[in-house]
Motif scaffolding. Structure first.
Motif, PDB file in Angstrom:
ATOM      1  N   SER A  47     -42.877  30.251  -8.921  1.00  0.00           N
ATOM      2  CA  SER A  47     -43.085  31.664  -8.631  1.00  0.00           C
ATOM      3  C   SER A  47     -44.573  31.916  -8.502  1.00  0.00           C
ATOM      4  CB  SER A  47     -42.500  32.549  -9.741  1.00  0.00           C
ATOM      5  OG  SER A  47     -43.148  32.292 -10.978  1.00  0.00           O
ATOM      6  N   GLY A  48     -44.895  32.904  -7.696  1.00  0.00           N
ATOM      7  CA  GLY A  48     -46.287  33.282  -7.509  1.00  0.00           C
ATOM      8  C   GLY A  48     -46.376  34.767  -7.222  1.00  0.00           C
ATOM      9  N   TRP A  49     -47.407  35.394  -7.698  1.00  0.00           N
ATOM     10  CA  TRP A  49     -47.599  36.805  -7.444  1.00  0.00           C
ATOM     11  C   TRP A  49     -49.082  37.138  -7.511  1.00  0.00           C
ATOM     12  CZ3 TRP A  49     -45.521  34.644 -11.725  1.00  0.00           C
ATOM     13  CH2 TRP A  49     -46.138  34.896 -12.939  1.00  0.00           C
ATOM     14  N   GLN A  50     -49.432  38.321  -7.059  1.00  0.00           N
ATOM     15  CA  GLN A  50     -50.816  38.753  -7.010  1.00  0.00           C
ATOM     16  C   GLN A  50     -51.023  40.069  -7.760  1.00  0.00           C
ATOM     17  OE1 GLN A  50     -51.054  37.834  -2.457  1.00  0.00           O
ATOM     18  NE2 GLN A  50     -53.081  38.283  -3.245  1.00  0.00           N
ATOM     19  N   PRO A  51     -51.202  40.006  -9.062  1.00  0.00           N
ATOM     20  CA  PRO A  51     -51.530  41.231  -9.817  1.00  0.00           C
ATOM     21  C   PRO A  51     -53.042  41.483  -9.817  1.00  0.00           C
ATOM     22  CG  PRO A  51     -51.148  39.416 -11.322  1.00  0.00           C
ATOM     23  CD  PRO A  51     -50.940  38.867  -9.929  1.00  0.00           C
ATOM     24  N   GLY A  54     -54.362  35.835  -8.108  1.00  0.00           N
ATOM     25  CA  GLY A  54     -53.143  35.087  -7.788  1.00  0.00           C
ATOM     26  C   GLY A  54     -52.692  34.276  -8.978  1.00  0.00           C
ATOM     27  N   SER A  55     -51.429  34.301  -9.272  1.00  0.00           N
ATOM     28  CA  SER A  55     -50.868  33.553 -10.391  1.00  0.00           C
ATOM     29  C   SER A  55     -49.717  32.695  -9.892  1.00  0.00           C
ATOM     30  CB  SER A  55     -50.373  34.519 -11.473  1.00  0.00           C
ATOM     31  OG  SER A  55     -49.959  33.801 -12.614  1.00  0.00           O
ATOM     32  N   ASN A  70     -54.191  30.258 -12.161  1.00  0.00           N
ATOM     33  CA  ASN A  70     -54.525  31.478 -11.447  1.00  0.00           C
ATOM     34  C   ASN A  70     -55.569  31.197 -10.378  1.00  0.00           C
ATOM     35  OD1 ASN A  70     -52.815  32.962 -13.110  1.00  0.00           O
ATOM     36  ND2 ASN A  70     -54.431  33.482 -14.535  1.00  0.00           N
ATOM     37  N   GLU A  77     -54.096  35.140  -1.813  1.00  0.00           N
ATOM     38  CA  GLU A  77     -53.043  35.290  -0.808  1.00  0.00           C
ATOM     39  C   GLU A  77     -52.856  34.006   0.003  1.00  0.00           C
ATOM     40  OE1 GLU A  77     -51.720  38.154   2.931  1.00  0.00           O
ATOM     41  OE2 GLU A  77     -53.442  38.711   1.702  1.00  0.00           O
ATOM     42  N   SER A  81     -49.610  31.414  -0.482  1.00  0.00           N
ATOM     43  CA  SER A  81     -48.785  31.239   0.714  1.00  0.00           C
ATOM     44  C   SER A  81     -48.676  29.763   1.088  1.00  0.00           C
ATOM     45  CB  SER A  81     -49.375  32.042   1.868  1.00  0.00           C
ATOM     46  OG  SER A  81     -48.655  31.807   3.051  1.00  0.00           O
ATOM     47  N   GLN A  84     -46.643  27.785  -1.763  1.00  0.00           N
ATOM     48  CA  GLN A  84     -45.221  28.092  -1.786  1.00  0.00           C
ATOM     49  C   GLN A  84     -44.517  27.539  -0.553  1.00  0.00           C
ATOM     50  OE1 GLN A  84     -44.811  32.294  -2.619  1.00  0.00           O
ATOM     51  NE2 GLN A  84     -45.782  32.070  -4.593  1.00  0.00           N
TER      52      GLN A  84
END
Length: 94
Positions: A47-51, A54-55, A70, A77, A81, A84
């Motif tokens: 999983s990856g997300w950008q709060p 990037g994590s 991170n 971004e 990308s 993943q």
């Protein structure tokens, strides 16, 4: 092979190198010398997300092994990308 630089989730000054090779994911903590390797055949998910930054988490079928790092907001971004997409392709073909 793809290579990325990130930082440890609990210490922004602690540099992490992540390499995606033909055989698996190499994680190397530059500061502490810690090293982990997860073959693509043993990746259970990611999983990856950008709060704001990037994590990334990469989960292994071994419950004692997980990669978490991170990325700075400037590269998050693109790094997430690329990683993943690469992992999805490798997990489908192995």
């Amino acid at each position: 092979m793809l290579e990325f630089k990130g930082f440890h989730p609990k210490d922004v000054s602690n540099e992490i190198a992540l390499k995606l090779t033909n055989s698996g994911v190499h994680y190397h903590n530059i500061d502490s010398g810690a090293f982990q390797f997860i073959p693509y055949t043993e990746i259970a998910g990611f999983s990856g997300w950008q709060p704001g930054y990037g994590s990334l988490h990469i989960y292994s079928s071994n419950p004692n092994l997980m990669i978490h790092l991170n990325f700075t907001a400037e590269v998050a971004e693109q790094a997430l990308s690329q990683i993943q997409s690469f992992l999805q392709e490798k997990m489908v073909t192995v």
